[in-house]
Design a protein around this motif. Structure first.
Motif, short mmCIF file in Angstrom:
data_model
loop_
_atom_site.label_atom_id
_atom_site.label_comp_id
_atom_site.label_asym_id
_atom_site.label_seq_id
_atom_site.Cartn_x
_atom_site.Cartn_y
_atom_site.Cartn_z
N ALA A 123 51.71 38.83 36.83
CA ALA A 123 50.34 37.82 35.59
C ALA A 123 49.38 37.18 36.03
O ALA A 123 48.64 36.70 36.54
CB ALA A 123 51.64 36.69 35.19
N ALA A 124 50.18 36.92 37.81
CA ALA A 124 48.74 35.99 38.51
C ALA A 124 47.94 36.67 38.52
O ALA A 124 46.38 36.12 39.25
CB ALA A 124 50.03 35.60 39.57
N PHE A 125 48.18 37.72 38.70
CA PHE A 125 46.62 39.07 40.03
C PHE A 125 45.87 38.91 38.55
O PHE A 125 44.79 39.38 38.96
CB PHE A 125 47.68 40.36 40.13
N ARG A 126 47.15 39.47 37.55
CA ARG A 126 45.86 40.36 35.98
C ARG A 126 44.82 38.41 35.74
O ARG A 126 43.52 38.94 35.84
CB ARG A 126 47.11 39.99 35.19
N LYS A 127 45.40 37.83 36.09
CA LYS A 127 44.51 36.57 36.08
C LYS A 127 43.44 36.59 36.78
O LYS A 127 42.19 35.63 36.33
CB LYS A 127 44.99 34.88 35.50
N SER A 128 43.65 36.25 37.88
CA SER A 128 43.16 36.73 38.97
C SER A 128 41.74 37.12 38.90
O SER A 128 40.81 37.29 39.15
CB SER A 128 43.49 36.05 40.43
N LEU A 129 42.22 38.28 38.88
CA LEU A 129 41.20 39.75 38.44
C LEU A 129 40.65 39.01 36.92
O LEU A 129 39.35 39.66 37.78
CB LEU A 129 41.79 41.16 37.73
N ALA A 130 40.74 38.93 35.88
CA ALA A 130 40.00 38.32 34.88
C ALA A 130 38.60 37.63 35.31
O ALA A 130 37.87 37.79 34.83
CB ALA A 130 40.45 37.70 33.58
N LEU A 131 39.11 36.11 36.40
CA LEU A 131 38.69 35.70 37.07
C LEU A 131 37.61 35.70 37.94
O LEU A 131 36.23 35.75 37.31
CB LEU A 131 39.19 34.40 37.72
N ASN A 132 37.72 36.76 38.47
CA ASN A 132 36.69 37.92 39.06
C ASN A 132 35.96 38.20 38.35
O ASN A 132 34.46 39.20 39.19
CB ASN A 132 37.51 38.55 40.55
N ILE A 133 36.51 39.17 38.10
CA ILE A 133 35.72 39.70 36.67
C ILE A 133 34.76 39.28 36.23
O ILE A 133 33.21 38.90 35.67
CB ILE A 133 36.56 40.77 35.79
N THR A 134 35.14 37.87 35.51
CA THR A 134 34.52 36.97 34.95
C THR A 134 32.23 37.25 35.24
O THR A 134 31.64 36.52 35.13
CB THR A 134 35.05 36.03 34.25
N LYS A 135 33.74 35.97 37.01
CA LYS A 135 31.96 35.66 37.87
C LYS A 135 30.98 36.71 38.14
O LYS A 135 30.34 36.70 38.38
CB LYS A 135 32.68 35.72 39.02
N ASN A 136 32.29 38.20 38.64
CA ASN A 136 30.84 39.37 37.98
C ASN A 136 30.07 39.39 37.54
O ASN A 136 27.94 39.88 37.41
CB ASN A 136 31.94 40.51 38.73
N PHE A 137 30.69 39.65 36.04
CA PHE A 137 29.54 39.81 34.76
C PHE A 137 28.60 38.70 34.54
O PHE A 137 27.47 38.80 34.53
CB PHE A 137 30.66 39.24 33.46
N PHE A 138 29.21 37.09 34.83
CA PHE A 138 27.83 36.24 34.67
C PHE A 138 27.52 36.33 35.34
O PHE A 138 25.64 35.82 35.83
CB PHE A 138 27.99 35.51 34.30
N ALA A 139 27.41 36.95 37.40
CA ALA A 139 26.29 36.96 38.26
C ALA A 139 25.34 38.11 37.76
O ALA A 139 24.57 37.72 38.23
CB ALA A 139 27.29 37.32 39.29
N ILE A 140 26.11 38.89 36.95
CA ILE A 140 24.97 40.18 37.14
C ILE A 140 24.28 39.70 35.71
O ILE A 140 22.80 40.15 36.03
CB ILE A 140 26.03 41.37 36.48
N LYS A 141 24.97 38.93 34.72
CA LYS A 141 23.70 38.01 33.96
C LYS A 141 22.76 37.82 34.60
O LYS A 141 21.56 37.62 33.58
CB LYS A 141 24.87 37.47 32.90
#
Length: 412
Positions: free
Chosen positions: A114-132
Motif C-alpha cells: 500500500a505504501a509503494f502504491r501511494k508513493s508511486l501515485a505521488l511520483n506520477i503526480t510530480k512527473n505529470f505536472f512537471a511535464i505540464k
C-alpha cells in the motif's frame, strides 16, 4: 471548417491521458506493484502453512532388512511397513508465536504494498505536472519564436534596402537560434520525464489532459503505511523472540505407530522358540526440555530484541518526519498560492508592457534590446504562471500523501 478542425484534433483527444487514469493503471500494472503483490501472496501462504503445524502429522514408511546368516531369533529377510500419527500436545507457545509472527509479516507486506502504491501515485503526480509545466514553457517559447521569426524576416528586409546593419540581423538571428535551442532542450526534458512516466505506468503516453485535486484542508493526518509496515515488522520480530523462548519450556509429543511385518528365510527353531511379530501398535508419549545450551537461545532472543528496539527507534523517527513533512506541506500550499497571485500580476504587467513596447518598436521609438527584453519577460512570466498553477496541484498532492490519504481519491 469546425468539422475539419475536430477531425484533426480527434487523434490527440483519443490519446489524451488524465492523471486519474495513469495512477489507477500504474497501481494495478506496475511491475514493482505486481512483485510486491506476489510477495504478499507468498506471506499469506506462509501463514496458512504455519497454522497447519497445529494438526497431526501422518507418515507412511517401510524397510527391508537382510542378514546373510539366520538364527532362531533373527530371520534372514525382514519386511516392514508402518503408519505413524504424531501431534505436539504442548510446545510452550512456540506454534502460536510462530503463527503470530507470520501474520505480522503478512501485515508488514500488505502495508509495504500500500505504501509503494501511494508513493508511486505521488511520483506520477510530480512527473505529470512537471511535464505540464515544461509544456507550458515550451508553448510560451514557441509563441515567442513566431514573433522572433517575424522580426527576423522584417530586419532582413530592412537590411536588403540598407535600412539595417548586418549587426542588427545577426543579433536577431542569434536570439532566434538561442530560443530554438532552448525549445529543443525543453522537448528533451519532456521526453525524459514522459519516458519515466511511461515506465511507471507501463504504457505509451500521448498528450496529458488537465487534472486537479480537491482544494480542502482537514487539519489531521493518519500514520503512513511505511510506518505501519515497520511497526508490523517489529511485531513479527517480537513474536519470533517469544518462539525462541518457548524452547525453554517442556515439549510434550504424542505418537502412535502401527507396523506390519513379514519374514523370509526363517530358522526352523524360530517358531518353536517364539512366534515372530506380524503386526505391532506402539503408543509413545515423550517430553523434553532444554536445560543447557551455552546461552545459544538466550543470545538469539537478545539479538531479536535488539532488532525490535532498532525498529522502534526507526518508527519514532519516521513518525516525527511525517509530522514535519505534513506541516511543510501546509506551508507549501500557502507558498504556491502566493506564487500564483504574484506570477499572475507579473504576467498581466509583462503582457501589457510588451504590447506597448511592441508598438513603439514598430514605430522606431525604442530599439531591439528593449523589445527583446519585453518579449523575454512576457515569455518567462507566462511560463511561470502556468508552472505556479501546477506547483499548487503538486503541493496538494504532497499534503494528501503526508495526511495518509489515497491521492487517487482526492482527484476531482
Amino acid at each position: 471548417m469546425k468539422t475539419k478542425l475536430l477531425l484533426l484534433l480527434l487523434p490527440a483527444l483519443l490519446c489524451a491521458e488524465n492523471l486519474h487514469e495513469l495512477i489507477k493503471l500504474a497501481q494495478e500494472k506496475n511491475d514493482i506493484v505486481l512483485a510486491k503483490k506476489y510477495t504478499q501472496d507468498a506471506k499469506a501462504k506462509s501463514v496458512t502453512a504455519q497454522k497447519s503445524d497445529y494438526f497431526p502429522t501422518v507418515d507412511l514408511g517401510g524397510f527391508y532388512k537382510r542378514d546373510d546368516k539366520v538364527s532362531p531369533f533373527q530371520a534372514g529377510d525382514v519386511y516392514s511397513a508402518y503408519a505413524k500419527v504424531a501431534v505436539d500436545i504442548y510446545d510452550g507457545g512456540r506454534r502460536s508465536s510462530q503463527v503470530d509472527a507470520k501474520k505480522a509479516s503478512l501485515n508488514a507486506s500488505s502495508f509495504d504494498t500500500a505504501a509503494f502504491r501511494k508513493s508511486l501515485a505521488l511520483n506520477i503526480t510530480k512527473n505529470f505536472f512537471a511535464i505540464k509545466s515544461l509544456q507550458a514553457s515550451l508553448n510560451a517559447r514557441e509563441e515567442a519564436q513566431k514573433t522572433l521569426k517575424a522580426q527576423l524576416e522584417r530586419i532582413k528586409q530592412f537590411y536588403d534596402v540598407k535600412m539595417a546593419t548586418l549587426d542588427d540581423v545577426e543579433r536577431v538571428q542569434s536570439d532566434f537560434d538561442t530560443n530554438l535551442y532552448d525549445m529543443q532542450t525543453i522537448r528533451f526534458q519532456i521526453l525524459s520525464l514522459k519516458s519515466q512516466l511511461e515506465l511507471k505506468v507501463g504504457k505509451k503516453i500521448g498528450t496529458l489532459q488537465n487534472s486537479s485535486f480537491k482544494k480542502q484542508l482537514e487539519g489531521d493526518y493518519a500514520l503512513l503505511e511505511t510506518i505501519k509496515a515497520v511497526s508490523a515488522q517489529k511485531s513479527a520480530i517480537e513474536y519470533n523472540a517469544n518462539a525462541v523462548e518457548s524452547y525453554y519450556y517442556p515439549n510434550i509429543r504424542l505418537e502412535d505407530k502401527y507396523s506390519l511385518y513379514s519374514y523370509d528365510r526363517l530358522d526352523p527353531l524360530a517358531k518353536k522358540i517364539a512366534t515372530p511379530l506380524d503386526k505391532q501398535n506402539v503408543l509413545l508419549i515423550s517430553a523434553n526440555i532444554r536445560l543447557f545450551d551455552f546461552g545459544s537461545l538466550a543470545k538469539t532472543k537478545e539479538a531479536l530484541k535488539l532488532n525490535a528496539a532498532a525498529l522502534a527507534s526507526q518508527i519514532e523517527y519516521q513518525t516525527k518526519e511525517q509530522k514535519m513533512q505534513y506541516n511543510l506541506a501546509l506551508a507549501r500550499i500557502q507558498t504556491a498560492k502566493l506564487k500564483i497571485t504574484s506570477s499572475k500580476s507579473a504576467l498581466n504587467a509583462a503582457t501589457s508592457a510588451f504590447k506597448t513596447i511592441e508598438k513603439k518598436y514598430n514605430a522606431g521609438i525604442v530599439d531591439y534590446i528593449v523589445y527583446l527584453d519585453a518579449l523575454t519577460k512576457k515569455t518567462s512570466t507566462k511560463a511561470l504562471y502556468e508552472s505556479s498553477l501546477n506547483d499548487l496541484e503538486v503541493a496538494y498532492a504532497i499534503y494528501y500523501y503526508y495526511s495518509g490519504k489515497n491521492i487517487l481519491g482526492e482527484l476531482q
